[in-house]
Scaffold this active site. Structure first.
Site, PDB file in Angstrom:
ATOM      1  CD  GLU A 139      37.830  51.579  50.792  1.00  0.00           C
ATOM      2  OE1 GLU A 139      38.079  50.651  51.561  1.00  0.00           O
ATOM      3  OE2 GLU A 139      38.575  51.887  49.841  1.00  0.00           O
ATOM      4  N   GLY A 226      30.945  31.010  43.972  1.00  0.00           N
ATOM      5  CA  GLY A 226      30.423  31.515  42.704  1.00  0.00           C
ATOM      6  C   GLY A 226      29.649  32.821  42.845  1.00  0.00           C
ATOM      7  CB  ALA A 250      42.355  43.786  45.680  1.00  0.00           C
ATOM      8  CB  ALA A 251      39.322  38.613  45.284  1.00  0.00           C
ATOM      9  N   GLY A 252      37.493  41.174  45.087  1.00  0.00           N
ATOM     10  CA  GLY A 252      36.226  41.809  44.699  1.00  0.00           C
ATOM     11  C   GLY A 252      36.464  43.004  43.788  1.00  0.00           C
ATOM     12  CG  ASP A 253      38.696  46.144  45.235  1.00  0.00           C
ATOM     13  OD1 ASP A 253      37.511  46.348  45.554  1.00  0.00           O
ATOM     14  OD2 ASP A 253      39.649  46.270  46.025  1.00  0.00           O
ATOM     15  CE  LYS A 286      49.172  37.853  38.664  1.00  0.00           C
ATOM     16  NZ  LYS A 286      49.129  38.939  37.681  1.00  0.00           N
ATOM     17  N   GLY A 288      48.969  41.058  47.339  1.00  0.00           N
ATOM     18  CA  GLY A 288      48.745  42.497  47.219  1.00  0.00           C
ATOM     19  C   GLY A 288      47.378  42.857  46.660  1.00  0.00           C
TER      20      GLY A 288
HETATM   21  O1  RIB Z   1      39.372  45.783  48.654  1.00  0.00           O
HETATM   22  C1  RIB Z   1      40.678  45.810  49.140  1.00  0.00           C
HETATM   23  C2  RIB Z   1      41.062  47.196  49.565  1.00  0.00           C
HETATM   24  O2  RIB Z   1      40.287  47.571  50.678  1.00  0.00           O
HETATM   25  C3  RIB Z   1      42.489  47.346  50.012  1.00  0.00           C
HETATM   26  O3  RIB Z   1      43.363  47.650  48.962  1.00  0.00           O
HETATM   27  C4  RIB Z   1      42.413  48.434  51.075  1.00  0.00           C
HETATM   28  O4  RIB Z   1      43.060  49.605  50.718  1.00  0.00           O
HETATM   29  C5  RIB Z   1      40.921  48.656  51.313  1.00  0.00           C
HETATM   30  O5  RIB Z   1      40.467  49.789  50.716  1.00  0.00           O
END
Ligand code: RIB
Length: 307
Positions: A139, A226, A250-253, A286, A288
């Site tokens: 990004e 998995g 955001a699970a991947g983050d 959760k 968000g």
């Molecule tokens: O991976 C999730 C994120 O993707 C969100 O928080 C959104 O901002 C996008 O960047």
């Protein structure tokens, strides 16, 4: 310095509805939330929630969203010293729809994130050179991300790259050979390799294409199915954790933040991937993005209860 994240900071506008609207459709949703997001910011927040040593390099605008983002970063214990305030553009924004199964779709307006350039790399050179691990996503402009990757790797650090959002025409070898660990999800794997990881065999076949282009380790994130770990000398399958997701944003983050944290603490890769998977799974319970990152206590209790 253990972990540096170079990436996006967004404000997320999230709607919750039973289904996501189709083109041309208007529907009533259940609720909405405004929160801190951006893949870079979420990864930094995930490390901070685990009490990891993390710095975030990024850009925001001079608008209200930028001020909100700064306040929320501080609330999430992410240092804001390496964030540039850019008066030529807006803070990044993501408009996110979440459906009744917790699945999401996201539109990102990059704003200040896409104004990141080599100046951001130069002004943080010593930080990058001290990084043990660098977390990157897609990004911010790829050219700046690769300059940071070169600084980190020349000084002996490693690069973890989340190819999200994945480019439709894949990634060239010049990029892939600068990555130590790449972590595509299912759709990103297909965009990068032409192979959808429908099972472990297909995931390994897709991973081999990325390994052949110079990546050291491929972690194919298959969500509720998995993770496949693939390197030149071994392939492993790490089964998923069973949770009831309410919001997969955001699970991947959280997975990537958890992975970096676990590696920085000296965990072996299989153990680190299991830890990261627990972080990703817990985040789906959760609402968000940056607000869904689990704490170290939560992850450790969850791992104990699941073993
Ligand atoms: O991976 C999730 C994120 O993707 C969100 O928080 C959104 O901002 C996008 O960047």
């Amino acid at each position: 310095m253990a972990i540096v994240v170079f990436g996006s900071i967004n404000i997320d506008l999230v709607t919750y509805s039973q289904t996501l609207p189709r083109p041309g459709e208007t529907l009533h949703g259940k609720s909405y939330a405004i929160g801190l997001g951006g893949k870079g910011c979420n990864q930094a927040a995930a490390v901070a929630a685990l009490n990891g040593d993390v710095r975030l390099v990024g850009r925001i605008g001079t608008d209200d969203f930028g001020r909100t983002a700064t306040a929320l970063l501080r609330e999430n214990s992410v240092p804001t010293k390496h964030i540039t305030v850019d008066n030529t553009t807006n803070t990044g924004l993501a408009v996110i729809g979440v459906d009744g199964d917790g699945q999401n779709c996201i539109t990102v307006i990059g704003g200040a994130n896409m104004a990141i350039n080599e100046q951001d790399v130069h002004s943080n050179q010593s930080l990058f050179e001290k990084a043990e691990l660098l977390l990157l996503q897609m990004e911010i402009p790829l050219s700046a991300a690769m300059q940071a990757a070169d600084l980190v790797r020349s000084a002996g650090g490693r690069v973890i790259f989340d190819p999200a959002p994945a480019p439709k025409d894949g990634l060239p070898a010049e990029v892939l050979e600068r990555i130590d660990i790449i972590t595509p999800n299912e759709t990103e794997t297909e965009l990068l390799t032409g192979i959808y990881p429908s099972d472990e065999t297909e995931a390994a076949r897709a991973a081999q294409i990325l390994l052949d282009k110079g990546v050291q380790v491929v972690l194919v994130k298959m969500g509720a199915r998995g993770v496949c770990y693939c390197s030149r000398d071994k392939n492993l399958y790490i089964p998923p954790f069973q949770v009831t997701p309410i919001d997969t944003v955001a699970a991947g983050d959280c997975f990537n933040g958890g992975l970096a944290y676990a590696l920085s603490k000296g965990r072996e890769i299989e153990d680190a991937v299991r830890f990261a998977s627990a972080c990703g799974a817990l985040s789906t319970t959760k609402a968000g993005a940056s607000s869904s990152t689990p704490t170290l206590d939560e992850v450790e209790s969850f791992l104990k209860a699941s073993s």
